[in-house]
Write an enzyme that holds these catalytic residues in place. Structure first.
Site, PDB file in Angstrom:
ATOM      1  N   GLY A  90      -2.824   6.286   0.086  1.00 36.99           N
ATOM      2  CA  GLY A  90      -2.808   6.470  -1.360  1.00 36.99           C
ATOM      3  C   GLY A  90      -1.695   5.688  -2.027  1.00 36.99           C
ATOM      4  CG  MET A  91      -2.363   2.689  -4.617  1.00 38.51           C
ATOM      5  SD  MET A  91      -3.020   1.626  -5.920  1.00 38.51           S
ATOM      6  CE  MET A  91      -4.387   2.624  -6.511  1.00 38.51           C
ATOM      7  CB  ALA A 142      -4.440  12.397   6.479  1.00 46.96           C
ATOM      8  N   PRO A 143      -6.233  10.385   8.415  1.00 52.47           N
ATOM      9  CG  PRO A 143      -7.823  10.834  10.044  1.00 52.47           C
ATOM     10  CD  PRO A 143      -6.766  11.496   9.207  1.00 52.47           C
ATOM     11  N   GLY A 144      -7.775   7.601   6.728  1.00 56.22           N
ATOM     12  CA  GLY A 144      -8.233   7.178   5.415  1.00 56.22           C
ATOM     13  C   GLY A 144      -7.320   6.118   4.820  1.00 56.22           C
ATOM     14  CB  VAL A 145      -7.798   3.984   1.819  1.00 58.27           C
ATOM     15  CG1 VAL A 145      -6.976   2.947   1.059  1.00 58.27           C
ATOM     16  CG2 VAL A 145      -9.090   3.367   2.355  1.00 58.27           C
ATOM     17  CE  LYS A 187      -3.551  15.076  -1.718  1.00 56.58           C
ATOM     18  NZ  LYS A 187      -4.789  15.236  -2.521  1.00 56.58           N
ATOM     19  CG  ASP A 203      -7.115  26.575  -4.663  1.00 53.19           C
ATOM     20  OD1 ASP A 203      -6.375  26.087  -5.539  1.00 53.19           O
ATOM     21  OD2 ASP A 203      -7.071  27.781  -4.339  1.00 53.19           O
TER      22      ASP A 203
END
Length: 571
Positions: free
Chosen positions: A321-322, A316-319, A337, A372
């Site tokens: 996640g940790m 997914a586009p974006g930074v 996710k 949700d």
């Protein structure tokens, strides 16, 4: 077919009937809770209703394994016969699609997911796509006879409560004014203009909603009247909604579930689908509390999309996640996710804590500001449906969750969530007006979450998304907590200049301590955004603001958060 298959099928259906009675009892109590302004009880009932499904599934599954049929229900070879017997039992029911999903839940609670097939359960529904309407009236109609006043008065008079209307004459005038502004002139003069309203009232949080549509000879519009109950004053209409996008927001995936009585769920869903055709069936079933049916509809839509497209999973586009790794199908408006095997050193949490945070969001009032999620186990996809770089990254960061099985990839555990544009990416390409609106709504999102007793924890822009309606929504839950658990502090003055220049703070910091003064630099690398946001929501940078909210919540207040624009005349 063995007689035992019939008996097992009947026992499964009896468990479903117990669940449905509990669901109906909790739902039917919504009217009294609204009339009596029992706001905290409303939130408790909502949580109880969500929890009831898994509790009743477990009780039913335990009853089956402990019965004389125990060995048979644990034998997967027996389930095609049980399924066939069950089909005959549910054929005449009005909630048959829900009954199929219940059967699936029982099977999955007893067997490994690799034993799932259309022979053992209902991967695809056996219910007819179209069926004759039931004889149970879903809606009631009202004809204007050319008078909007008479139409509005008819509708309000038809819905009775044990609490009086605060001022029906005023509400009628407000409805007429809003309709005159929202409808074309020819529709207002149409003597045949009809309002078709769902007989049951939709209850959620501190609001109630009359839901229907306006129908002229040539066109139709959604028609929703939100009601509020001001204690010691009565019930009143808060505004009038005839815009499809605004109705869609009310039924959003970011909202808690409605409590609405419906004898035939599919007919209610079908009616609401006509009002907001852009909503998927999965979202609509979920919106009225049948979140497991929503999960079934989502899964069926997913496998249909994979069967009818060449889409491949990508990151997914974006930074990145940790804690979570997120991937998506470009043509399917969802992200998947998974929890990474190892977290960044700055994340002082474990896998079990992350799972509980996500389940907390499912149970809590999301006030339109948290997406949700649906939790899945053992998704299997063909290897060639993954972009090579995506698969390589998933296998690297979560090898215990993403498993290679020949030509298949097993995802042992994941959440699905509506895909949004990360706020940090949105702002990179936004116009001045879009930037202003997004920052304004970002602050509102934080405030409305706080009003619902939620502190996001990590409030960075990358953890918020922008929906297709331009609303800002929080979607990263690994650091959320209840607002009342946080200790908001003012940074103490240094005793001497050297303390302020030191690399370490000169004051003690406990795990739950938060210093709002640090938010501006922490949240905004762009100084222009920082200044603009401070002008809109500078109170978020003050510990006193957060403490005042904590005091209200601890005093038992349920703070108003409205999922719509209120009428200008609303008190």
């Amino acid at each position: 077919m063995p007689q035992s298959s019939d008996q097992i099928a009947q026992q499964i259906l009896s468990g479903f009937d117990r669940y449905r009675r509990l669901f109906r009892d909790l739902t039917s109590g919504a009217r009294a809770r609204f009339e009596q302004a029992r706001w905290n009880d409303i939130q408790e009932a909502s949580t109880l209703r969500i929890n009831a499904y898994e509790e009743q599934v477990q009780e039913t599954a335990d009853g089956l394994t402990q019965s004389t049929f125990g060995p048979q229900v644990l034998d997967v070879e027996a389930w095609p016969g049980i399924r066939e017997a069950y089909i005959h039992l549910i054929d005449q029911r009005f909630d048959d699609e829900l009954a199929e999903t219940w059967f699936n839940s029982i099977f999955c609670s007893l067997h490994q997911h690799d034993q799932i097939s259309d022979k053992t359960m209902f991967v695809h529904s056996t219910r007819p796509v179209s069926r004759p309407p039931s004889r149970i009236a879903l809606t009631r109609g009202f004809i204007s006879e050319g008078s909007l006043h008479d139409l509005a008065h008819q509708i309000l008079s038809e819905y009775s409560f044990d609490v009086p209307w605060e001022d029906m004459t005023r509400d009628v005038e407000m409805i007429v004014t809003e309709l005159q502004q929202g409808l074309p002139d020819w529709a207002q003069m149409d003597r045949g203009l009809t309002a078709e309203m769902v007989q049951s009232v939709f209850y959620r949080n501190k609001g109630a909603y009359l839901v229907g549509r306006l129908i002229s000879q040539h066109e139709q519009w959604p028609f929703v009247l939100p009601l509020v109950h001001r204690e010691h004053q009565g019930i009143s209409v808060d505004t009038v909604i005839t815009d499809e996008s605004e109705v869609s927001i009310i039924f959003s995936f970011t909202r808690s579930y409605f409590m609405v009585e419906c004898a035939v769920p599919s007919e209610l869903i079908g009616f609401v689908k006509q009002l907001i055709p852009g909503k998927h069936l999965a979202e609509l079933y979920t919106a009225i509390g049948f979140y497991k049916q929503g999960k079934s509809e989502f899964y069926r839509a997913l496998i249909a999309h994979l069967a009818n497209s060449d889409d491949r999973f990508i990151m997914a586009p974006g930074v990145r996640g940790m804690v979570m790794s997120v991937f998506t199908l470009p043509g399917f408006n969802t992200v998947f996710k998974i929890i990474k095997d190892r977290f960044a050193p700055s994340k002082n949490i474990d896998r079990a804590t992350v799972i509980e945070k996500y389940r907390l969001v499912k149970r809590h009032d999301r006030v339109g500001r948290m997406a949700d999620t649906q939790e899945f186990a053992d998704f299997r996809f063909p290897r060639d449906r993954f972009d090579p770089e995506c698969l390589r990254e998933l296998l690297e960061v979560a090898p215990s969750t993403v498993i290679e099985e020949g030509d298949s990839i097993l995802i042992r555990h994941c959440w699905t969530e509506r895909r949004m544009t990360p706020l940090n990416i949105y702002l990179e390409h936004a116009s001045e007006t879009q930037t202003h609106d997004a920052l304004l709504d970002y602050g509102k999102a934080i405030k409305e979450l706080a009003a619902a007793n939620i502190f996001p924890g990590d409030m960075l822009l990358k953890n918020f998304g922008v929906t297709r309606h331009g609303r800002v929504v929080f979607y990263d839950y690994d650091e959320i907590s209840y607002l009342t658990e946080v200790n908001f502090r003012v940074i103490p003055e240094p005793l001497y200049p050297e303390q302020e220049m030191a690399s370490e703070p000169w004051y003690s910091v406990a795990p739950n301590d938060v210093f709002p003064e640090e938010f501006p630099v922490f949240l905004f690398a762009d100084i222009r955004h920082r200044r603009q946001f401070a002008g809109m929501h500078g109170d978020l940078f003050e510990a006193s603001y957060w403490k005042s909210l904590q005091a209200q919540i601890e005093a038992g207040q349920v703070i108003d958060v409205y999922p719509y624009r209120r009428a200008a005349a609303t008190p």
